[in-house]
Design a protein around this motif. Structure first.
Motif, PDB file in Angstrom:
ATOM      1  N   ASP A  24      53.344  98.172  45.974  1.00  0.00           N
ATOM      2  CA  ASP A  24      52.686  97.925  47.255  1.00  0.00           C
ATOM      3  C   ASP A  24      53.424  96.847  48.042  1.00  0.00           C
ATOM      4  O   ASP A  24      53.900  95.864  47.471  1.00  0.00           O
ATOM      5  N   ARG A  55      48.934  96.155  55.346  1.00  0.00           N
ATOM      6  CA  ARG A  55      48.766  96.253  53.891  1.00  0.00           C
ATOM      7  C   ARG A  55      48.554  97.701  53.454  1.00  0.00           C
ATOM      8  O   ARG A  55      49.107  98.140  52.438  1.00  0.00           O
ATOM      9  N   GLY A  59      51.153 100.355  51.226  1.00  0.00           N
ATOM     10  CA  GLY A  59      50.713 100.628  49.871  1.00  0.00           C
ATOM     11  C   GLY A  59      51.333 101.897  49.316  1.00  0.00           C
ATOM     12  O   GLY A  59      51.702 102.815  50.051  1.00  0.00           O
ATOM     13  N   GLU A  60      51.440 101.944  47.990  1.00  0.00           N
ATOM     14  CA  GLU A  60      52.058 103.110  47.355  1.00  0.00           C
ATOM     15  C   GLU A  60      51.318 104.400  47.700  1.00  0.00           C
ATOM     16  O   GLU A  60      51.936 105.455  47.833  1.00  0.00           O
TER      17      GLU A  60
END
Length: 550
Positions: A24, A55, A59-60
């Motif tokens: 992430d 964020r 993220g993955e």
């Protein structure tokens, strides 16, 4: 052990000297140039509202959605199982998830709901972040955002359609607009015989008892699953602007036939279609015969987005390359420790920093224009074209250089670099290719001398601070004074220099001294060259590299 027991297949080697999975990332928190640009250009609320998006987009999970949406392009569904005409486009669930990420948080609407108060800056910065998840789905976000100024030309149309456009609710269902929670917009302008020369369009509009009916073909319809399309059609008064809904007012499917989806080089998550209007119901927007003028405000919005998206893609490529070279070793040390590689990555970082500065300054001009600031309005006529042209000319070479930093693994589809490389040309072509943009800049300079005056005023604070910038500005002043007939063959050079000088002026005013001086030397000085990584001797690579992530 039995002779018949299965043998264990052992690996021939251990996987070493390969970067670890990215994990992430915070796309806003880890981007110093963007944070600094927001701090100086935008109200504080913009950064606060963008923080969760940075964020989430980094993220993955969302990154995986971007890869899936690109790998599983939309499919055309012309008929249902019983032979009834559908004219629908089917998308992978990853695409819909990304659309929810953008629309359910209002990034398509923020420019209008906070207009003049930083809304355009919030939209552009959000697009820059969303692009780093997947660029293709950003096209319908841009279209929906950019439709609002066109709707304003007809208050009755605006009253019916604006609430759905501004709704924070992605609703992909194929239903009449009145039955949906939120709406998206597409556009269908160009035709085979004209392309960018829309004055050659032949699609005809005829007035009837129940409204206007359109008949003709459109060569590119962007986002064909949209709830309504803005289009051009010929009337007795000339080309008019029309809104063509997916469903007619009586709830029937409109006579818009999807002929085929374009099989594109990149931009695969997004659908682009050839369509046929077969007596499609439409309603006019704006003054009769003034369709091109009506759509110009939309074009300005889409051009600003087309200037921001390549910077977002360059940022994504830069970070991928930087992560790789820090963990990959060759010839006895990490690639990131080798002087030549450091120069390449530092130069790529310099390009992104300049791009962020220019796109955010252009966005601020849009908010200033909305407040009635005439200086900002004059800049808003010029800056989107400058930024769109130059950022997109720098993009493809940037992606190729970043791919080369990874070597062979950068050339395979498992790497984001291959996707970015395929995507890189689209924003240069969309909404006017390079020559069209340069000719538009010449028209702005000729018809709106206040825009050129505003440009000189914007670069004035940097004069006297950097000799190479001063020399280039003097050269630029001589160039723009030439007769129009002599300027046209040199229009690309003029637009390039206008963009570079404004980038340089912004960096001189606001960036660390090492960044500004290196940019002026590498882009405006005697050692400036077309290739990345050719930084002048003594360039402060450490300072540039330190600003990639924080």
């Amino acid at each position: 052990m039995s002779d018949h027991a299965p043998r264990t297949r052992l690996a021939t080697h251990r996987v070493t000297n390969q970067p670890l999975p990215g994990g992430d990332r915070d796309l806003l928190g880890g981007d110093p140039p963007l944070r600094e640009a927001l701090a100086r250009e935008a109200p504080d609320w913009v950064t606060r509202r963008l923080a969760p998006l940075g964020r989430e987009a980094g993220g993955e999970g969302v990154q995986a959605l971007g890869e899936a949406a690109d790998r599983h392009p939309p499919e055309l569904r012309l008929f249902d199982r019983h032979g009834r005409r559908l004219d629908e486009v089917s998308y992978h669930p990853a695409y819909h998830a990304l659309m929810h990420l953008a629309i359910d948080h209002g990034w398509h609407a923020v420019a209008w709901q906070e207009e003049g108060r930083g809304g355009h800056q919030a939209h552009v910065a959000a697009l820059y972040l969303l692009t780093q998840a997947e660029s293709g789905f950003c096209c319908p976000i841009t279209m929906t955002h950019a439709a609002m100024p066109v709707l304003r030309h007809s208050p009755a149309v605006e009253a019916r359609w604006a609430p759905g456009l501004l709704a924070w609710d992605y609703d992909p269902r194929a239903l009449p607009a009145a039955e949906k929670r939120g709406l998206t917009f597409g556009m269908a302008m160009t035709e085979k015989q004209g392309g960018s020369d829309v004055r050659a369009n032949t699609t005809a509009a005829e007035a009837g008892d129940d409204g206007w009916r359109l008949t003709g073909h459109k060569w590119f319809c962007s986002a064909p699953m949209s709830d309504a399309f803005l289009t051009l059609a010929r009337t007795d008064e000339g080309l008019g602007c029309f809104l063509v809904p997916r469903f007619t007012p009586d709830g029937e499917r409109n006579a818009i036939e999807l002929q085929r989806l374009k099989e594109k080089c990149g931009n695969r998550a997004n659908a682009s279609a050839e369509i046929e209007y077969r007596g499609a119901w439409a309603e006019p927007i704006g003054a009769p015969g003034r369709g091109i003028a009506t759509l110009l405000e939309m074009v300005q919005q889409t051009r600003l987005d087309a200037a921001a998206a390549p910077v977002g893609m360059m940022r994504q490529a830069l970070v991928a390359a930087w992560h790789h070279v820090r963990e990959r070793h060759a010839f006895g040390r990490a690639l990131a420790e080798q002087p030549l590689m450091r120069a390449v990555i530092a130069d790529l970082a310099l390009e992104v920093e300049a791009g962020v500065a220019l796109m955010m300054r252009a966005a601020r001009a849009f908010d200033g224009a909305a407040r009635g600031d005439e200086h900002e309005r004059a800049l808003a006529r010029l800056l989107p074209a400058l930024a769109k042209y130059w950022h997109n000319k720098r993009g493809p070479g940037f992606m190729a250089e970043a791919m080369e930093c990874l070597g062979g693994i950068g050339y395979v589809e498992e790497s984001p670099l291959a996707r970015l490389y395929r995507e890189a040309p689209v924003n240069s072509i969309w909404e006017g290719s390079g020559n069209v943009i340069c000719l538009d800049v010449l028209r702005v300079l000729g018809r709106h001398p206040d825009s050129l005056a505003a440009y000189w005023q914007a670069v004035a604070p940097a004069r006297g601070e950097e000799r190479r910038l001063d020399a280039t500005l003097a050269e630029l002043e001589r160039l723009v004074a030439e007769p129009a007939a002599r300027l046209e063959p040199r229009a690309r050079w003029l637009v390039q220099r206008l963009a570079q000088c404004l980038q340089a002026a912004l960096l001189v005013q606001y960036a660390p001294a090492e960044v500004a001086a290196t940019f002026c030397a590498a882009r405006l000085g005697d050692e400036a060259g077309p290739a990345y990584g050719v930084l002048p001797s003594g360039s402060p690579c450490n300072a540039l590299l330190a600003r990639i992530e924080s």
